[in-house]
Structures are given as C-alpha cells and as structure tokens.
Design an enzyme around this catalytic site. Sequence first.
Site, short mmCIF file in Angstrom:
data_model
loop_
_atom_site.label_atom_id
_atom_site.label_comp_id
_atom_site.label_asym_id
_atom_site.label_seq_id
_atom_site.Cartn_x
_atom_site.Cartn_y
_atom_site.Cartn_z
N LYS A 90 0.83 -1.21 0.00
CA LYS A 90 0.00 0.00 0.00
C LYS A 90 0.87 1.26 0.00
CE LYS A 90 -3.79 -2.39 2.38
NZ LYS A 90 -4.67 -2.40 3.58
N TYR A 111 -12.24 -2.78 -3.28
CA TYR A 111 -12.79 -2.84 -1.91
C TYR A 111 -14.32 -2.76 -1.91
CZ TYR A 111 -8.23 -2.52 0.45
OH TYR A 111 -6.97 -2.78 0.93
N ASN A 158 -1.86 -0.15 7.40
CA ASN A 158 -1.35 -1.50 7.66
C ASN A 158 -0.53 -2.07 6.50
OD1 ASN A 158 -3.43 -2.14 5.94
ND2 ASN A 158 -4.56 -3.44 7.39
N HIS A 212 -1.79 -5.47 1.38
CA HIS A 212 -3.03 -6.20 1.12
C HIS A 212 -2.70 -7.61 0.68
CE1 HIS A 212 -6.92 -7.36 -0.53
NE2 HIS A 212 -6.23 -7.86 -1.55
N GLU A 247 -9.39 -10.56 -7.83
CA GLU A 247 -8.47 -9.42 -7.69
C GLU A 247 -7.37 -9.45 -8.76
OE1 GLU A 247 -9.32 -9.07 -2.89
OE2 GLU A 247 -7.32 -9.67 -3.56
P1 DAT Z 1 -7.63 -7.12 5.31
O1 DAT Z 1 -6.81 -6.02 4.66
O2 DAT Z 1 -6.89 -7.74 6.46
O3 DAT Z 1 -8.14 -8.14 4.32
P2 DAT Z 1 -10.34 -6.05 5.38
O4 DAT Z 1 -10.51 -6.64 4.01
O5 DAT Z 1 -11.36 -6.38 6.42
O6 DAT Z 1 -8.89 -6.42 5.98
O7 DAT Z 1 -10.27 -4.46 5.28
C1 DAT Z 1 -9.57 -3.86 4.23
C2 DAT Z 1 -8.78 -2.71 4.77
O8 DAT Z 1 -9.68 -1.74 5.33
C3 DAT Z 1 -7.82 -3.06 5.91
O9 DAT Z 1 -6.59 -3.59 5.44
C4 DAT Z 1 -7.67 -1.75 6.60
C5 DAT Z 1 -9.06 -1.12 6.46
N1 DAT Z 1 -9.88 -1.39 7.64
C6 DAT Z 1 -10.42 -2.58 8.00
N2 DAT Z 1 -11.11 -2.47 9.15
C7 DAT Z 1 -10.97 -1.19 9.53
C8 DAT Z 1 -11.45 -0.42 10.63
N3 DAT Z 1 -12.20 -0.98 11.60
N4 DAT Z 1 -11.12 0.89 10.70
C9 DAT Z 1 -10.37 1.47 9.75
N5 DAT Z 1 -9.90 0.81 8.67
C10 DAT Z 1 -10.20 -0.49 8.57
MG MG Z 2 -9.54 -7.98 2.83
#
Ligand code: DAT
Ligand code: MG
Length: 153
Positions: free
Chosen positions: A13, A53, A116, A119, A130
């Site tokens: 990212k 997303y 974080n 991805h 994807e």
């Molecule tokens: P991942 O990236 O572990 O697959 P995800 O698909 O649930 O997680 O979410 C995509 C991204 O969105 C994640 O990397 C960071 C952001 N995100 C997820 N939960 C969040 C939250 N509670 N608050 C802020 N950003 C969040």
């Molecule tokens: Mg995800």
Amino acid sequence: MAGIEERTFIAIKPDGVQRRLVGEIIRRFEQKGFKLVGMKFLHASEELLKEHYSDLKDRPFFAGLIDYMHSGPVVAMVWEGLNVVKTGRVMLGETDPADSKPGTIRGDLCMHVTRNIIHGSDSVESANTEIDLWFQPEELVSYQNCTDDCIYG
Ligand code: DAT
Ligand code: MG
C-alpha cells in the site's frame, strides 16, 4: 505437485512504499519460496480501488480507505505457490497490526489499522477476482522455477 500453481494478489500500500518497505516485503515472499509471476508499480485510480474494496463500501471507514489507497503509488503483485493464499495471510498478520504477532509483516512493521502497509487476498476465489481486476492476462509471466525440487521435494 498438485496445488503449487495457486495464486494470490498482494499489494504494498502507499504507506509501505513511502516507508521504503518494498524490498523487505518482497524479500519475505521470496525467501519463503513463493514464485513471483506478476508485478507493477502504479498509482491506482479511485475507480479501481473502489472496485477492489467493493465489499466494504457500506463500512464507515470506506471513504478514508479509498483516500489512503489513492494517496500514492502501490506495488501490485501476483505470487504463486502451495497454499499461497492462506500462507500469505498468515505472513501478513491480522487486519489490525495491534492484533498481529511478531514475525508477521503487519506485526513487525506497522501499528495502526488504517496504515497496515499491505493487502493480501483472503480466499482463492477473491484472489482470482483481484488478479483479474489488477492485471491483464499477458502481464502474468509463466516460467519454470529451477528451485521447485528444493522447495517442494
Ligand atoms: P484485510 O486487509 O486484512 O483483508 P479487510 O478486508 O477487512 O482487511 O479491510 C480492508 C482494509 O480496510 C484493511 O486492510 C484496513 C481497512 N480497515 C479494516 N477495518 C478497519 C477499521 N475498523 N477501521 C479502519 N480501517 C479499517
Ligand atoms: Mg480484505
């Protein structure tokens, strides 16, 4: 060997790029034994990121997530190997770096859920979706990896 052609989509990212963590992250996938089959450096469009997303579009953090992902370039990659989707997620750690164990990418290299750094696809089905979204078929390179016998037996 069966299963070694599984593929996952991994993206470093914008914060990972800005913090110069590209080499460190690629090193971990290389040293594990996974095979790189596609890679590009791009500033992704908002349209692409919203599609990527789309399952999170109703979450309160969606707009901030798109802004962050659009804030700078990303490294988009396809990695191949045995159980690469599941093992890739283990290597990433949990979504929230605070819950991620030391030794994982997020556990070692970042602190906040909104920054974080990486991805990784969460299932074989989403990996295929994807990969199709981010890459043209001709951008994925087929080649024999001469270390396969050392890695898989
Ligand atoms: P991942 O990236 O572990 O697959 P995800 O698909 O649930 O997680 O979410 C995509 C991204 O969105 C994640 O990397 C960071 C952001 N995100 C997820 N939960 C969040 C939250 N509670 N608050 C802020 N950003 C969040
Ligand atoms: Mg995800």
